[in-house]
Design a protein around this motif. Structure first.
Motif, PDB file in Angstrom:
ATOM      1  N   VAL A 106       0.872  -1.166   0.000  1.00 27.21           N
ATOM      2  CA  VAL A 106       0.000   0.000   0.000  1.00 27.21           C
ATOM      3  C   VAL A 106       0.914   1.222   0.000  1.00 27.21           C
ATOM      4  O   VAL A 106       1.907   1.270   0.730  1.00 27.21           O
ATOM      5  N   PHE A 107       0.619   2.166  -0.887  1.00 24.09           N
ATOM      6  CA  PHE A 107       1.446   3.380  -0.987  1.00 24.09           C
ATOM      7  C   PHE A 107       0.695   4.548  -0.377  1.00 24.09           C
ATOM      8  O   PHE A 107      -0.515   4.688  -0.561  1.00 24.09           O
ATOM      9  N   GLY A 108       1.413   5.405   0.334  1.00 23.92           N
ATOM     10  CA  GLY A 108       0.774   6.548   0.970  1.00 23.92           C
ATOM     11  C   GLY A 108      -0.117   6.086   2.109  1.00 23.92           C
ATOM     12  O   GLY A 108       0.133   5.052   2.734  1.00 23.92           O
ATOM     13  N   LYS A 116       3.796  11.628  -0.579  1.00 23.83           N
ATOM     14  CA  LYS A 116       3.593  12.909  -1.259  1.00 23.83           C
ATOM     15  C   LYS A 116       4.891  13.717  -1.277  1.00 23.83           C
ATOM     16  O   LYS A 116       5.280  14.270  -2.303  1.00 23.83           O
ATOM     17  N   GLU A 117       5.562  13.741  -0.133  1.00 23.88           N
ATOM     18  CA  GLU A 117       6.814  14.496   0.003  1.00 23.88           C
ATOM     19  C   GLU A 117       7.890  13.939  -0.941  1.00 23.88           C
ATOM     20  O   GLU A 117       8.580  14.688  -1.644  1.00 23.88           O
ATOM     21  N   ALA A 118       8.021  12.619  -0.985  1.00 25.75           N
ATOM     22  CA  ALA A 118       9.036  12.004  -1.848  1.00 25.75           C
ATOM     23  C   ALA A 118       8.704  12.234  -3.315  1.00 25.75           C
ATOM     24  O   ALA A 118       9.579  12.569  -4.122  1.00 25.75           O
ATOM     25  N   PRO A 126       1.733  11.949  -6.546  1.00 24.24           N
ATOM     26  CA  PRO A 126       1.762  10.656  -5.849  1.00 24.24           C
ATOM     27  C   PRO A 126       1.378   9.488  -6.775  1.00 24.24           C
ATOM     28  O   PRO A 126       2.023   8.430  -6.730  1.00 24.24           O
ATOM     29  N   ASP A 127       0.372   9.692  -7.627  1.00 23.21           N
ATOM     30  CA  ASP A 127      -0.033   8.598  -8.522  1.00 23.21           C
ATOM     31  C   ASP A 127       1.068   8.258  -9.528  1.00 23.21           C
ATOM     32  O   ASP A 127       1.309   7.087  -9.826  1.00 23.21           O
ATOM     33  N   GLU A 132       5.614   4.646 -11.153  1.00 19.82           N
ATOM     34  CA  GLU A 132       7.046   4.398 -11.426  1.00 19.82           C
ATOM     35  C   GLU A 132       7.612   3.308 -10.514  1.00 19.82           C
ATOM     36  O   GLU A 132       8.423   2.497 -10.946  1.00 19.82           O
ATOM     37  N   PHE A 133       7.180   3.301  -9.261  1.00 16.29           N
ATOM     38  CA  PHE A 133       7.659   2.243  -8.346  1.00 16.29           C
ATOM     39  C   PHE A 133       7.260   0.857  -8.861  1.00 16.29           C
ATOM     40  O   PHE A 133       7.961  -0.132  -8.637  1.00 16.29           O
ATOM     41  N   CYS A 134       6.094   0.802  -9.513  1.00 15.94           N
ATOM     42  CA  CYS A 134       5.516  -0.493  -9.885  1.00 15.94           C
ATOM     43  C   CYS A 134       5.641  -0.790 -11.375  1.00 15.94           C
ATOM     44  O   CYS A 134       5.108  -1.794 -11.863  1.00 15.94           O
TER      45      CYS A 134
END
Lengths: 249, 340
Positions: A106-108, A116-118, A126-127, A132-134
């Protein structure tokens, strides 16, 4: 395309502590140097050099500890130099027996409050960050710091964001944190300077199991985004937190 | 009857420790084990048993326990006030506890103290060792009401003592250079070796922060170092410029610059230094360091030859008075030790 040492300077053999050597393949993380380190460690383990007691890899180097009463520095250094000559380690393939892991995350949300900060530091929403992470599997480039804990990479260049200056006092086991184009999936609850962007329920260190360590260097981790509600169900399921694996090589 | 120890009271930082788990570095698990491995070897020697048996480590706090059956013990490391059923016991010595005997240990000046038992503590073996590795979530601190089973004791003489290697008053720690030592300027390295340090109150089994008067230490420029293997004894210079000496339970990789690595044979001097003791660093060449380590290993192998009976004829003890005054833990009549 042949990959040769990135500069004539590498690899280098240096003493580390009183009873160790560090064989470094580059001073920054590259795909070739990472593969070289993994391949050279395997060769070192296979060579059975006198006095060598333990070996390990980090991102671009190999460490070995030896018994000072079994061998001296000069003899072992010469043996290491000879072994280094035996192959183009930068051209070595990844280890065999690798696995692809699919890991729900789960992200965020309140579970991973720094998404959000990263994302903003990477110039993304954030989306977009989650996408990109996935987007691709991330490679386990090294296991280290804590038991079974992977450094996962490599993210696109916009993720070359620094660690935060202050430490987050504690992130939970299973936390996903990002910095310097890498993610760490924490195996223990710990303070960190990396930003906490995701949360998994994967227990990477299970000391009560016959094989306590889930990931190996060279494995791949495909993060799979799930909702908070799905995550809460997964969390109840098992110690792998819904993660599944298949052989890739 | 089950041979066991019952913990009646335990302060913070009381854990089961042995020589640790070597061999898991590649999986990210540091060796851990006793903060002062020399003290473990000394206790094993006093009880004439293997040095890989588990003992209790007390990190500057207190411990009260009871033996269910007659039990041999040895007390090593940082001296504490030891009472058996209210009678003082000499530190750095082996003793016999009767069934039901109450042992009370307190008054540590800092550092790490050890209680060894004949047969060792039969805690579960996890990944090859019995030691708690708190950072990795293995084992936990001991608490009141804990019951610790003991292994079979092959038996042997008690009432033995020895003079430990001096290490309870600070002093000089010898370093070898690391691959990053030269990232610090010569002036900075010189200042480092000329600075007296004290231990910061913040410490645990992962590492010991040191503090000093004056400015912190640093490398020239904002160097970023690729994370690589770190070893116990490495002296990291963290963001605030204070040296942080990594200990047995440290992380396995790190990216802070390391100004040097403390010789393993000098780590007991660091971990046993009291809070107010002065510590200094000096660099030694690698060949000299290797020779010092080999010497220390040989010295540990010969510890047994240094044992002497705690019970001595006063006529044979010209230093009797000094012995009593220095130890501060025996009365004259206690030199007889506990009755066996």
């Amino acid at each position: 395309m042949p990959v040769t040492p990135e500069t004539p300077k590498w690899p280098v053999i240096q003493g580390i502590g009183v009873d160790g050597f560090l064989i470094t393949f580059n001073d920054s993380l590259t795909e070739a140097a990472n593969r070289a380190a993994l391949a050279f460690r395997a060769a070192l383990d296979g060579a059975g050099l006198c006095g060598v007691e333990e070996t390990s890899t980090s991102l671009a180097s190999v460490y070995l500890r030896f018994d000072l009463r079994a061998v001296d520095h000069e003899t072992l250094r010469a043996a290491l130099a000879a072994l280094l000559q035996q192959a183009d380690w930068y051209a070595a393939p990844l280890p065999t027996g690798r696995k692809l892991w699919r890991v729900p995350a789960v992200f965020g949300t309140a579970l991973a409050p720094q998404l959000k900060e990263a994302a903003s530091l990477a110039g993304l929403s954030p989306d977009q960050a989650i996408a990109e992470f996935c987007a691709h599997p991330l490679r386990v480039q090294a296991i280290g710091f804590a038991p079974g804990q992977p450094y996962l990479g490599q993210l696109p260049p916009q993720w070359d964001i620094p660690r935060q200056t202050g430490l987050t006092p504690r992130v939970p086991e299973g936390a996903l944190a990002v910095a310097i184009r890498q993610m760490v999936l924490f195996s223990v609850s710990t303070p960190t300077g990396w930003r906490h962007v995701g949360q998994t329920a994967l227990r990477l260190f299970q000391p009560d199991q016959p094989d306590p360590f889930i990931l190996r260097p060279g494995d791949e981790v495909q993060l799979v985004p799930v909702t908070r509600a799905e995550f809460e169900n997964i969390r109840q399921s098992d110690a792998l937190g819904g993660a599944t694996s298949q052989a890739v090589a | 009857m089950i041979r066991e120890i019952v913990v009646h009271r335990a302060g913070p930082g009381v854990t089961i420790q042995d020589m640790g788990r070597a061999g898991w570095l590649a999986q990210g698990l540091s060796r851990g084990g006793a903060a002062d491995r020399l003290a473990l070897a000394e206790g094993a020697t006093l009880l004439n048993q293997p040095d890989d048996l588990a003992a209790i480590e007390i990190a500057g706090s207190f411990l009260g326990l009871e033996a269910s059956t007659p039990t041999r013990i040895a007390l090593t490391g940082a001296p504490m006030r030891a009472l058996c059923n209210g009678d003082p016991l000499a530190w750095q010595s082996s003793h016999a506890l009767q069934a039901g005997a109450r042992l009370e240990l307190s008054g540590s000046a800092g550092g790490y103290s050890y209680v060894h038992f004949g047969g060792g503590i039969a805690a579960d073996v996890i990944l090859g060792a019995r030691s708690a590795h708190l950072a990795a979530g293995l084992g936990q601190m001991l608490e009141a009401q804990d019951k610790l089973a003991l292994g079979a004791d092959s038996g042997g003489r008690v009432g033995m003592t020895f003079t430990p290697l001096p290490r309870f008053d600070g002093g000089t720690l010898r370093l070898v250079e690391t691959p990053q030592t030269r990232l610090f300027s010569q002036a900075e390295r010189t200042r480092f070796t000329q600075t007296p340090f004290r231990k910061d109150a913040r410490a645990n089994r992962m590492g010991q922060r040191l503090v000093a008067e004056g400015a912190g230490f640093g490398t020239d420029g904002g160097l970023s170092i690729l994370s690589e293997t770190i070893v116990a004894g490495d002296v990291q210079i963290t963001g605030d410029g204070a040296p942080f000496v990594l200990l047995s339970e440290c992380q396995t990789t790190g990216g802070y610059p390391r100004i040097g690595t403390v010789l393993p044979c000098d780590l007991p001097r660091l971990v046993q230094a009291p809070a107010n003791a002065s510590l200094r660093f000096t660099f030694v060449p690698l060949p000299e360091a290797a020779a010092l380590e080999r010497l220390e290993a040989a010295r540990r192998d010969a510890l047994r030859s240094k044992l002497r009976p705690l019970i001595r004829n006063p006529h044979d003890m010209p230093d009797l008075l000094a012995y009593q005054l220095v130890s501060g833990m025996t009365r004259g009549d206690e030199l007889e030790g506990p009755s066996t």
